[in-house]
Design an enzyme around this catalytic site. Structure first.
Site, short mmCIF file in Angstrom:
data_model
loop_
_atom_site.label_atom_id
_atom_site.label_comp_id
_atom_site.label_asym_id
_atom_site.label_seq_id
_atom_site.Cartn_x
_atom_site.Cartn_y
_atom_site.Cartn_z
N ARG A 168 0.86 -1.17 0.00
CA ARG A 168 0.00 0.00 0.00
C ARG A 168 0.91 1.23 0.00
O ARG A 168 2.05 1.18 0.46
CB ARG A 168 -0.88 0.02 1.25
CG ARG A 168 -1.80 -1.18 1.39
CD ARG A 168 -2.60 -1.09 2.69
NE ARG A 168 -3.54 -2.19 2.82
CZ ARG A 168 -3.29 -3.33 3.45
NH1 ARG A 168 -2.09 -3.53 4.00
NH2 ARG A 168 -4.21 -4.28 3.52
N LYS A 216 -2.43 -2.40 7.82
CA LYS A 216 -3.64 -2.01 8.52
C LYS A 216 -3.70 -2.68 9.88
O LYS A 216 -3.28 -3.82 10.05
CB LYS A 216 -4.88 -2.39 7.70
CG LYS A 216 -5.08 -1.51 6.46
CD LYS A 216 -6.39 -1.85 5.78
CE LYS A 216 -6.65 -0.91 4.61
NZ LYS A 216 -7.94 -1.21 3.93
N HIS A 265 -2.63 2.90 -6.12
CA HIS A 265 -3.20 1.67 -5.55
C HIS A 265 -3.46 0.64 -6.64
O HIS A 265 -3.47 -0.57 -6.37
CB HIS A 265 -4.49 2.00 -4.81
CG HIS A 265 -4.88 0.94 -3.81
ND1 HIS A 265 -4.12 0.66 -2.69
CD2 HIS A 265 -5.93 0.09 -3.76
CE1 HIS A 265 -4.68 -0.31 -2.00
NE2 HIS A 265 -5.79 -0.68 -2.64
N ARG A 314 -0.81 -1.94 -6.82
CA ARG A 314 -0.95 -3.04 -5.86
C ARG A 314 -1.94 -4.08 -6.40
O ARG A 314 -1.69 -5.28 -6.31
CB ARG A 314 -1.42 -2.47 -4.52
CG ARG A 314 -1.77 -3.50 -3.45
CD ARG A 314 -2.06 -2.77 -2.15
NE ARG A 314 -2.91 -3.50 -1.25
CZ ARG A 314 -2.47 -4.40 -0.35
NH1 ARG A 314 -1.17 -4.65 -0.27
NH2 ARG A 314 -3.31 -5.01 0.46
N HIS A 318 -3.86 -9.19 3.66
CA HIS A 318 -5.31 -9.25 3.85
C HIS A 318 -5.63 -10.12 5.06
O HIS A 318 -5.09 -11.21 5.20
CB HIS A 318 -5.99 -9.85 2.61
CG HIS A 318 -6.04 -8.93 1.44
ND1 HIS A 318 -6.23 -9.37 0.15
CD2 HIS A 318 -5.92 -7.58 1.36
CE1 HIS A 318 -6.23 -8.34 -0.67
NE2 HIS A 318 -6.04 -7.25 0.04
N TYR A 366 -9.58 -11.21 -6.60
CA TYR A 366 -8.68 -11.20 -7.75
C TYR A 366 -8.94 -12.36 -8.70
O TYR A 366 -8.61 -12.29 -9.88
CB TYR A 366 -7.23 -11.18 -7.29
CG TYR A 366 -6.89 -9.88 -6.61
CD1 TYR A 366 -6.71 -8.71 -7.35
CD2 TYR A 366 -6.79 -9.80 -5.23
CE1 TYR A 366 -6.43 -7.51 -6.74
CE2 TYR A 366 -6.50 -8.60 -4.60
CZ TYR A 366 -6.33 -7.47 -5.36
OH TYR A 366 -6.07 -6.27 -4.74
#
Length: 323
Positions: A173, A198, A266, A269, A292, A301
């Site tokens: 990110r 995150k 982004h 990514r 994730h 994806y």
């Protein structure tokens, strides 16, 4: 030290004093305990403010007992009002999630349960597929060659190339790349870098030779002495590099590469994940590389890849063209 959210929340939130005090404590907890991003916390604050303002317009000055007594129709009326104002399903879903988070805070503090919020279904939202770049465009964007003829200083061009190389080459990110310190720099044969993602979760991601070379070139040209604990990537005045500068750099390249506005930092990514999957990359491994929390997030994806196959079919198959 974490900045308190108390002053702006106290000034901007409508409702009775007990609700404002509870909201301040809730927002501070989102920052200090759950470590949510400033953007998420601000969005939750805004959603709560709009909900309380809606209740005020209905003739109430809501206090905590009034929130506990809410009926599902009160929440649905707020959601319907926001929908009429043009707010999309995704934003409504986030608003309901924020209100439920505040309700859980009230329950934990012993005020009681806001049952109305649990009784209202979340709006259905069709998940938007990420829009990856073509391989050639992603490689070009992360290459210094595309910047030939740019009048900015050579070290700035090398810096931008290094940041974008990390986004595409390692799937970072933008906040993760700009959060690296000089000590973290993936150079001198380092084959991985540790980033903070995150929720303040750390993970190790591989760094290929091309990315290492891009970072080394930036450091060779950078005119500033970068302290080990200081930011790896700096702006023209030597301070931490702003994400906005990287976004503008990408925007300036879109025209040269013939790319749409969806070509953002982004998107690199997204391209990292999609291109790995297209080359038979393992979904669980890609989940770990991206950081994730849920495999379901990464599974989007697989839909991207299927969507690209369908686009190719529609464009090339004789029967598809005839239909």
């Amino acid at each position: 030290m974490t900045e308190s959210t108390s002053e702006p929340a106290d000034l901007l939130l409508p409702g009775a004093p007990d609700v404002r005090a509870a909201a301040i404590a809730w927002l501070d907890g989102l920052v200090s305990e759950r470590r949510l991003s400033p953007n998420t916390v601000e969005a939750y604050r805004r959603d709560l403010r709009q909900f309380l303002a809606h209740l005020v317009r209905q003739g109430a000055n809501p206090d905590i007992p009034a929130l506990i007594r809410l009926k599902p129709r009160d929440v649905r009326a707020f959601m319907a009002m926001r929908r009429q104002e043009g707010v999309g399903g995704r934003s409504l879903m986030r608003a309901l999630a924020g209100l439920r988070s505040f309700a859980r805070h009230l329950d934990r503090e012993g005020h009681g349960s806001v049952a109305a919020l649990a009784a209202v279904r979340s709006p259905k939202v069709e998940r938007r597929l990420p829009r990856p770049l073509p391989v050639a465009a992603a490689v070009a964007m992360a290459s210094p060659d595309i910047r030939a003829g740019d009048e900015r200083p050579a070290w700035v061009l090398a810096r931008d190339a290094a940041v974008l190389a990390l986004l595409y080459g390692s799937g970072l990110r933008i906040s993760e790349a700009l959060g690296l310190t000089r000590r973290d720099a993936p150079i001198a044969g380092a084959d991985s870098v540790t980033v903070v993602g995150k929720g303040q979760k750390t993970r190790s991601v591989p760094v290929i030779a091309q990315v290492q070379a891009a970072v080394e070139e930036y450091l060779r040209l950078c005119p500033y002495a970068l302290p080990p604990e200081g930011p790896l990537f700096v702006g023209v005045k030597g301070g931490p590099l702003s994400p906005r500068i990287v976004q503008l750099a990408v925007a300036s390249m879109r025209g040269a590469l013939g790319l749409p506005e969806s070509a953002t930092p982004h998107a690199l990514r997204h391209s990292f994940a999609t291109h790995l999957l297209a080359r038979q990359g393992d979904l669980r491994a890609i989940q770990e590389l991206l950081g994730h929390a849920s495999l379901a997030t990464t599974q989007v994806y697989t839909k991207v890849d299927a969507a690209r196959l369908l686009e190719a079919f529609d464009a090339a198959h004789p029967r598809a063209r005839a239909s």
